[in-house]
Motif scaffolding. Structure first.
Motif, PDB file in Angstrom:
ATOM      1  N   LEU A  56       2.229  31.406 -26.033  1.00 40.39           N
ATOM      2  CA  LEU A  56       0.848  31.873 -25.947  1.00 40.39           C
ATOM      3  C   LEU A  56       0.696  33.253 -25.328  1.00 40.39           C
ATOM      4  O   LEU A  56      -0.321  33.916 -25.553  1.00 40.39           O
ATOM      5  N   VAL A  57       1.680  33.707 -24.548  1.00 38.04           N
ATOM      6  CA  VAL A  57       1.502  34.964 -23.812  1.00 38.04           C
ATOM      7  C   VAL A  57       2.629  35.958 -24.088  1.00 38.04           C
ATOM      8  O   VAL A  57       2.399  37.059 -24.597  1.00 38.04           O
ATOM      9  N   LEU A  58       3.861  35.593 -23.759  1.00 36.99           N
ATOM     10  CA  LEU A  58       4.945  36.571 -23.721  1.00 36.99           C
ATOM     11  C   LEU A  58       5.266  37.168 -25.088  1.00 36.99           C
ATOM     12  O   LEU A  58       5.465  38.385 -25.212  1.00 36.99           O
ATOM     13  N   ILE A  59       5.354  36.331 -26.116  1.00 37.41           N
ATOM     14  CA  ILE A  59       5.660  36.857 -27.450  1.00 37.41           C
ATOM     15  C   ILE A  59       4.571  37.811 -27.906  1.00 37.41           C
ATOM     16  O   ILE A  59       4.838  38.855 -28.517  1.00 37.41           O
ATOM     17  N   GLU A  60       3.324  37.481 -27.588  1.00 36.51           N
ATOM     18  CA  GLU A  60       2.195  38.329 -27.984  1.00 36.51           C
ATOM     19  C   GLU A  60       2.203  39.656 -27.232  1.00 36.51           C
ATOM     20  O   GLU A  60       1.907  40.715 -27.791  1.00 36.51           O
ATOM     21  N   VAL A  61       2.553  39.604 -25.956  1.00 36.19           N
ATOM     22  CA  VAL A  61       2.479  40.797 -25.105  1.00 36.19           C
ATOM     23  C   VAL A  61       3.755  41.632 -25.174  1.00 36.19           C
ATOM     24  O   VAL A  61       3.707  42.867 -25.286  1.00 36.19           O
ATOM     25  N   LEU A  62       4.910  40.975 -25.121  1.00 38.41           N
ATOM     26  CA  LEU A  62       6.179  41.699 -25.022  1.00 38.41           C
ATOM     27  C   LEU A  62       6.943  41.792 -26.333  1.00 38.41           C
ATOM     28  O   LEU A  62       7.727  42.725 -26.527  1.00 38.41           O
ATOM     29  N   GLY A  63       6.753  40.817 -27.211  1.00 38.84           N
ATOM     30  CA  GLY A  63       7.567  40.750 -28.412  1.00 38.84           C
ATOM     31  C   GLY A  63       8.673  39.724 -28.265  1.00 38.84           C
ATOM     32  O   GLY A  63       8.976  39.258 -27.160  1.00 38.84           O
ATOM     33  N   LEU A  64       9.319  39.390 -29.369  1.00 40.46           N
ATOM     34  CA  LEU A  64      10.299  38.308 -29.370  1.00 40.46           C
ATOM     35  C   LEU A  64      11.551  38.659 -28.571  1.00 40.46           C
ATOM     36  O   LEU A  64      12.022  37.871 -27.750  1.00 40.46           O
TER      37      LEU A  64
END
Length: 342
Positions: A56-64
Protein backbone atom coordinates in the motif's frame (compact mmCIF):
# COMPACT_ATOMS: atom_id res chain seq x y z
CA UNK A 1 13.17 -21.06 -13.28
CA UNK A 2 13.84 -17.39 -12.58
CA UNK A 3 11.66 -17.50 -9.47
CA UNK A 4 13.59 -20.53 -8.20
CA UNK A 5 16.96 -18.84 -8.70
CA UNK A 6 15.80 -15.54 -7.18
CA UNK A 7 13.86 -16.88 -4.20
CA UNK A 8 15.19 -20.31 -3.21
CA UNK A 9 18.47 -19.28 -1.48
CA UNK A 10 16.81 -16.59 0.64
CA UNK A 11 13.68 -18.58 1.50
CA UNK A 12 15.73 -21.64 2.54
CA UNK A 13 17.47 -19.43 5.10
CA UNK A 14 14.12 -17.90 6.13
CA UNK A 15 12.79 -21.37 6.82
CA UNK A 16 15.57 -21.95 9.35
CA UNK A 17 15.01 -18.75 11.33
CA UNK A 18 11.60 -19.53 12.83
CA UNK A 19 12.63 -22.91 14.22
CA UNK A 20 15.88 -21.48 15.60
CA UNK A 21 14.04 -18.71 17.45
CA UNK A 22 11.62 -21.32 18.77
CA UNK A 23 14.55 -23.25 20.23
CA UNK A 24 15.69 -20.05 21.94
CA UNK A 25 12.25 -19.35 23.43
CA UNK A 26 11.40 -22.91 24.55
CA UNK A 27 13.06 -23.95 27.78
CA UNK A 28 12.23 -27.60 27.07
CA UNK A 29 10.28 -29.82 24.72
CA UNK A 30 7.36 -30.24 27.12
CA UNK A 31 6.35 -26.59 26.74
CA UNK A 32 6.86 -26.24 23.00
CA UNK A 33 3.33 -25.12 22.11
CA UNK A 34 3.35 -22.15 24.52
CA UNK A 35 6.45 -20.65 22.89
CA UNK A 36 5.15 -21.73 19.48
CA UNK A 37 1.91 -19.78 19.87
CA UNK A 38 3.65 -16.57 20.96
CA UNK A 39 6.25 -16.75 18.21
CA UNK A 40 3.68 -17.64 15.53
CA UNK A 41 1.57 -14.64 16.54
CA UNK A 42 4.56 -12.27 16.49
CA UNK A 43 5.73 -13.64 13.14
CA UNK A 44 2.29 -13.22 11.58
CA UNK A 45 1.88 -9.68 12.94
CA UNK A 46 5.22 -8.85 11.31
CA UNK A 47 3.92 -10.31 8.06
CA UNK A 48 0.85 -8.08 8.27
CA UNK A 49 2.99 -4.95 8.71
CA UNK A 50 5.29 -5.97 5.87
CA UNK A 51 2.41 -6.75 3.52
CA UNK A 52 0.57 -3.51 4.23
CA UNK A 53 3.69 -1.35 4.08
CA UNK A 54 4.96 -2.87 0.84
CA UNK A 55 1.66 -3.26 -1.01
CA UNK A 56 0.00 0.00 0.00
CA UNK A 57 2.86 2.45 0.59
CA UNK A 58 6.44 1.50 -0.28
CA UNK A 59 5.96 0.23 -3.84
CA UNK A 60 3.89 3.32 -4.64
CA UNK A 61 6.36 5.75 -3.08
CA UNK A 62 9.76 4.12 -3.69
CA UNK A 63 9.24 1.63 -6.49
CA UNK A 64 9.73 -2.13 -6.57
CA UNK A 65 13.54 -2.28 -6.50
CA UNK A 66 13.86 0.21 -3.63
CA UNK A 67 11.19 -1.66 -1.68
CA UNK A 68 13.26 -4.83 -2.02
CA UNK A 69 16.27 -2.91 -0.69
CA UNK A 70 14.21 -1.80 2.33
CA UNK A 71 13.18 -5.41 2.99
CA UNK A 72 16.80 -6.57 2.72
CA UNK A 73 17.85 -3.88 5.20
CA UNK A 74 15.16 -5.11 7.62
CA UNK A 75 16.50 -8.67 7.34
CA UNK A 76 20.01 -7.39 8.01
CA UNK A 77 18.79 -5.47 11.05
CA UNK A 78 17.13 -8.63 12.38
CA UNK A 79 20.41 -10.51 11.98
CA UNK A 80 22.39 -7.82 13.81
CA UNK A 81 19.81 -7.84 16.61
CA UNK A 82 20.21 -11.60 16.94
CA UNK A 83 23.99 -11.18 17.25
CA UNK A 84 23.52 -8.61 20.03
CA UNK A 85 21.10 -10.91 21.88
CA UNK A 86 23.52 -13.80 21.55
CA UNK A 87 26.41 -11.74 22.91
CA UNK A 88 24.33 -10.62 25.92
CA UNK A 89 23.16 -14.17 26.57
CA UNK A 90 26.71 -15.51 26.55
CA UNK A 91 27.77 -12.82 28.98
CA UNK A 92 24.84 -13.69 31.27
CA UNK A 93 25.69 -17.42 31.15
CA UNK A 94 29.32 -16.80 32.05
CA UNK A 95 28.35 -14.60 35.04
CA UNK A 96 27.51 -16.20 38.42
CA UNK A 97 23.82 -16.95 38.72
CA UNK A 98 21.89 -16.72 41.97
CA UNK A 99 19.70 -19.70 42.83
CA UNK A 100 16.16 -19.36 41.55
CA UNK A 101 13.28 -20.22 43.84
CA UNK A 102 10.89 -22.86 42.52
CA UNK A 103 7.58 -21.55 41.18
CA UNK A 104 4.85 -21.17 43.75
CA UNK A 105 1.79 -23.39 43.47
CA UNK A 106 -0.90 -21.87 41.30
CA UNK A 107 1.52 -19.92 39.09
CA UNK A 108 -0.22 -18.96 35.88
CA UNK A 109 2.63 -18.38 33.44
CA UNK A 110 1.71 -19.24 29.88
CA UNK A 111 4.31 -22.01 29.64
CA UNK A 112 3.50 -23.75 32.91
CA UNK A 113 1.01 -26.16 31.31
CA UNK A 114 2.96 -29.07 29.79
CA UNK A 115 1.91 -30.40 26.41
CA UNK A 116 0.11 -33.70 26.26
CA UNK A 117 1.79 -36.95 25.26
CA UNK A 118 3.50 -36.60 21.87
CA UNK A 119 1.59 -37.77 18.82
CA UNK A 120 4.03 -36.62 16.15
CA UNK A 121 2.47 -38.39 13.17
CA UNK A 122 -0.94 -36.93 13.89
CA UNK A 123 0.62 -33.49 14.42
CA UNK A 124 2.42 -33.62 11.08
CA UNK A 125 -0.77 -34.66 9.27
CA UNK A 126 -2.70 -31.80 10.86
CA UNK A 127 0.08 -29.32 10.04
CA UNK A 128 0.20 -30.50 6.42
CA UNK A 129 -3.57 -30.23 5.95
CA UNK A 130 -3.60 -26.87 7.74
CA UNK A 131 -0.99 -25.46 5.34
CA UNK A 132 -2.72 -26.93 2.29
CA UNK A 133 -6.20 -25.68 3.13
CA UNK A 134 -5.18 -22.23 4.40
CA UNK A 135 -3.16 -21.33 1.29
CA UNK A 136 -5.79 -22.89 -0.96
CA UNK A 137 -8.43 -20.71 0.70
CA UNK A 138 -6.24 -17.64 0.22
CA UNK A 139 -5.90 -18.33 -3.52
CA UNK A 140 -9.58 -19.10 -3.92
CA UNK A 141 -10.83 -16.14 -1.87
CA UNK A 142 -8.58 -13.81 -3.87
CA UNK A 143 -10.05 -15.07 -7.15
CA UNK A 144 -13.62 -15.11 -5.89
CA UNK A 145 -13.67 -11.78 -4.05
CA UNK A 146 -11.52 -9.85 -6.53
CA UNK A 147 -13.58 -10.95 -9.54
CA UNK A 148 -14.45 -7.88 -11.58
CA UNK A 149 -12.19 -5.50 -9.68
CA UNK A 150 -9.38 -5.34 -12.23
CA UNK A 151 -5.75 -6.19 -11.66
CA UNK A 152 -4.97 -4.02 -8.62
CA UNK A 153 -2.08 -4.56 -6.26
CA UNK A 154 -4.32 -3.04 -3.59
CA UNK A 155 -6.90 -5.81 -3.97
CA UNK A 156 -4.41 -8.61 -3.38
CA UNK A 157 -2.76 -6.69 -0.54
CA UNK A 158 -6.07 -6.06 1.23
CA UNK A 159 -7.11 -9.70 1.10
CA UNK A 160 -3.68 -10.85 2.28
CA UNK A 161 -3.63 -8.35 5.16
CA UNK A 162 -7.05 -9.47 6.43
CA UNK A 163 -6.05 -13.12 5.97
CA UNK A 164 -2.88 -12.64 8.03
CA UNK A 165 -4.74 -10.55 10.61
CA UNK A 166 -7.16 -13.41 11.22
CA UNK A 167 -4.28 -15.89 11.57
CA UNK A 168 -2.54 -13.57 14.04
CA UNK A 169 -5.71 -13.08 16.11
CA UNK A 170 -6.17 -16.86 16.28
CA UNK A 171 -2.56 -17.37 17.37
CA UNK A 172 -2.91 -14.71 20.08
CA UNK A 173 -6.13 -16.34 21.29
CA UNK A 174 -4.37 -19.70 21.50
CA UNK A 175 -1.59 -18.13 23.58
CA UNK A 176 -4.14 -16.57 25.95
CA UNK A 177 -6.21 -19.75 26.45
CA UNK A 178 -3.35 -22.29 26.29
CA UNK A 179 -3.33 -22.77 30.07
CA UNK A 180 -6.92 -24.07 29.94
CA UNK A 181 -6.50 -26.37 26.93
CA UNK A 182 -6.11 -29.93 28.23
CA UNK A 183 -6.97 -31.80 25.03
CA UNK A 184 -5.44 -30.17 21.92
CA UNK A 185 -6.72 -32.94 19.63
CA UNK A 186 -10.31 -32.14 20.59
CA UNK A 187 -9.63 -28.45 19.92
CA UNK A 188 -8.19 -29.31 16.50
CA UNK A 189 -11.25 -31.41 15.70
CA UNK A 190 -13.60 -28.55 16.48
CA UNK A 191 -11.55 -25.89 14.68
CA UNK A 192 -11.34 -27.89 11.46
CA UNK A 193 -15.08 -28.51 11.42
CA UNK A 194 -15.78 -24.83 12.14
CA UNK A 195 -13.40 -23.72 9.36
CA UNK A 196 -15.26 -25.92 6.88
CA UNK A 197 -18.60 -24.54 8.04
CA UNK A 198 -17.41 -20.92 7.79
CA UNK A 199 -15.92 -21.51 4.34
CA UNK A 200 -19.27 -22.91 3.17
CA UNK A 201 -21.12 -19.92 4.66
CA UNK A 202 -18.67 -17.55 2.95
CA UNK A 203 -19.34 -19.04 -0.47
CA UNK A 204 -23.09 -18.77 0.08
CA UNK A 205 -22.66 -15.12 1.09
CA UNK A 206 -20.58 -14.23 -1.96
CA UNK A 207 -22.83 -16.02 -4.45
CA UNK A 208 -26.03 -14.59 -3.02
CA UNK A 209 -24.85 -11.03 -2.35
CA UNK A 210 -26.36 -8.37 -4.57
CA UNK A 211 -23.44 -5.93 -4.37
CA UNK A 212 -21.45 -5.91 -7.59
CA UNK A 213 -18.15 -4.33 -8.46
CA UNK A 214 -19.34 -1.58 -10.78
CA UNK A 215 -16.78 0.96 -9.73
CA UNK A 216 -14.75 3.02 -12.14
CA UNK A 217 -11.07 2.21 -12.32
CA UNK A 218 -10.21 5.69 -11.07
CA UNK A 219 -12.34 5.23 -7.96
CA UNK A 220 -9.95 2.97 -6.11
CA UNK A 221 -11.32 4.25 -2.80
CA UNK A 222 -14.81 3.01 -3.64
CA UNK A 223 -13.44 -0.32 -4.80
CA UNK A 224 -11.48 -0.81 -1.59
CA UNK A 225 -14.53 0.10 0.53
CA UNK A 226 -16.79 -2.49 -1.13
CA UNK A 227 -14.08 -5.14 -1.18
CA UNK A 228 -13.10 -4.56 2.44
CA UNK A 229 -16.64 -5.36 3.65
CA UNK A 230 -16.76 -8.60 1.70
CA UNK A 231 -13.30 -9.62 2.86
CA UNK A 232 -14.16 -8.97 6.51
CA UNK A 233 -17.29 -11.10 6.32
CA UNK A 234 -15.83 -14.00 4.32
CA UNK A 235 -12.15 -14.17 5.28
CA UNK A 236 -11.71 -12.89 8.83
CA UNK A 237 -13.90 -15.33 10.83
CA UNK A 238 -12.46 -18.42 9.13
CA UNK A 239 -8.85 -17.28 9.42
CA UNK A 240 -9.23 -16.54 13.13
CA UNK A 241 -10.17 -20.18 13.64
CA UNK A 242 -7.33 -21.27 11.33
CA UNK A 243 -4.90 -19.35 13.50
CA UNK A 244 -5.62 -21.77 16.34
CA UNK A 245 -4.75 -24.85 14.28
CA UNK A 246 -1.01 -24.58 13.72
CA UNK A 247 0.00 -23.65 17.30
CA UNK A 248 -2.35 -26.30 18.71
CA UNK A 249 -0.73 -28.99 16.56
CA UNK A 250 2.64 -28.15 18.14
CA UNK A 251 1.29 -29.48 21.45
CA UNK A 252 1.32 -32.96 19.87
CA UNK A 253 4.85 -32.92 18.46
CA UNK A 254 6.96 -32.25 21.56
CA UNK A 255 10.18 -34.18 21.15
CA UNK A 256 13.01 -35.25 23.41
CA UNK A 257 14.94 -32.78 25.51
CA UNK A 258 17.39 -30.87 23.33
CA UNK A 259 15.30 -31.60 20.23
CA UNK A 260 12.91 -28.66 20.41
CA UNK A 261 14.18 -27.06 17.20
CA UNK A 262 14.04 -30.44 15.42
CA UNK A 263 10.42 -31.01 16.45
CA UNK A 264 9.42 -27.47 15.51
CA UNK A 265 11.30 -27.75 12.22
CA UNK A 266 9.47 -30.93 11.24
CA UNK A 267 6.13 -29.31 12.04
CA UNK A 268 6.97 -26.17 10.07
CA UNK A 269 8.24 -28.26 7.14
CA UNK A 270 4.99 -30.26 7.03
CA UNK A 271 2.92 -27.08 7.17
CA UNK A 272 4.96 -25.42 4.43
CA UNK A 273 4.83 -28.53 2.23
CA UNK A 274 1.05 -28.46 2.53
CA UNK A 275 1.06 -24.77 1.59
CA UNK A 276 3.15 -25.54 -1.51
CA UNK A 277 0.74 -28.27 -2.57
CA UNK A 278 -2.24 -25.97 -1.98
CA UNK A 279 -0.82 -23.04 -3.94
CA UNK A 280 0.23 -25.26 -6.86
CA UNK A 281 -2.53 -27.84 -7.22
CA UNK A 282 -5.53 -25.55 -6.62
CA UNK A 283 -4.88 -22.80 -9.21
CA UNK A 284 -3.35 -25.05 -11.88
CA UNK A 285 -5.62 -28.09 -11.65
CA UNK A 286 -8.63 -27.73 -9.33
CA UNK A 287 -9.92 -24.30 -10.39
CA UNK A 288 -9.72 -25.01 -14.15
CA UNK A 289 -11.54 -28.30 -13.60
CA UNK A 290 -14.43 -27.24 -11.34
CA UNK A 291 -14.23 -23.47 -10.76
CA UNK A 292 -13.51 -21.42 -7.63
CA UNK A 293 -16.81 -21.88 -5.69
CA UNK A 294 -16.74 -25.67 -6.03
CA UNK A 295 -13.03 -25.70 -5.21
CA UNK A 296 -13.78 -23.95 -1.92
CA UNK A 297 -16.40 -26.62 -1.27
CA UNK A 298 -13.83 -29.38 -1.84
CA UNK A 299 -11.29 -27.77 0.49
CA UNK A 300 -13.99 -27.18 3.12
CA UNK A 301 -14.94 -30.85 2.88
CA UNK A 302 -11.29 -31.78 3.55
CA UNK A 303 -11.38 -29.68 6.73
CA UNK A 304 -14.63 -31.22 7.92
CA UNK A 305 -13.53 -34.80 7.27
CA UNK A 306 -10.25 -34.18 9.11
CA UNK A 307 -12.21 -32.69 12.03
CA UNK A 308 -14.47 -35.73 12.28
CA UNK A 309 -11.45 -38.06 12.19
CA UNK A 310 -9.71 -36.05 14.92
CA UNK A 311 -12.87 -36.12 17.04
CA UNK A 312 -12.84 -39.92 16.73
CA UNK A 313 -9.11 -40.04 17.63
CA UNK A 314 -9.68 -37.99 20.80
CA UNK A 315 -13.17 -38.81 22.09
CA UNK A 316 -14.80 -35.73 23.60
CA UNK A 317 -15.77 -36.40 27.19
CA UNK A 318 -18.85 -34.22 27.59
CA UNK A 319 -22.02 -35.49 25.98
CA UNK A 320 -23.04 -32.01 24.82
CA UNK A 321 -19.62 -31.50 23.25
CA UNK A 322 -19.82 -34.80 21.38
CA UNK A 323 -23.30 -34.11 20.07
CA UNK A 324 -22.44 -30.57 18.97
CA UNK A 325 -19.18 -31.53 17.30
CA UNK A 326 -20.44 -34.58 15.43
CA UNK A 327 -23.72 -32.90 14.46
CA UNK A 328 -22.04 -29.81 13.01
CA UNK A 329 -19.48 -31.96 11.20
CA UNK A 330 -22.07 -34.35 9.76
CA UNK A 331 -24.47 -31.61 8.64
CA UNK A 332 -21.72 -29.52 7.05
CA UNK A 333 -20.24 -32.55 5.28
CA UNK A 334 -23.67 -33.57 3.99
CA UNK A 335 -24.47 -30.08 2.69
CA UNK A 336 -21.07 -29.82 1.00
CA UNK A 337 -21.44 -33.28 -0.55
CA UNK A 338 -24.92 -32.55 -1.92
CA UNK A 339 -23.87 -29.12 -3.19
CA UNK A 340 -20.83 -30.49 -5.00
CA UNK A 341 -22.79 -33.40 -6.44
CA UNK A 342 -25.57 -31.20 -7.80
Amino acid sequence: GLALVALAPATILMGATLTTIKRYLSRDAAHLSSAFGRLYAANTIGAIIGTAAAGLVLIEVLGLTETLVVAACCSGAAGLTALVIDRKRRAAVSAPVAPVAPPTPGASAFDEIPDEDPRPRLALVVAFVSGLTSLAYQVLWTRLLASGTGNYTYVFTLILVVFLAGIAIGAVLFTLVRRWIRRPVALLARTNIIVGFLALAGVVFVLSESVQYRVEASRIDGLIGVLFWRVLVVVLPATIVMGLNFPASSALVAGREGKVATSAGLLLAANTLGAIVGTFVVPFFVIPAIGSPDAIGVIALVNVILGIILAYQAPIRSRAGRITTYSLGAVTAAVLGIALAT
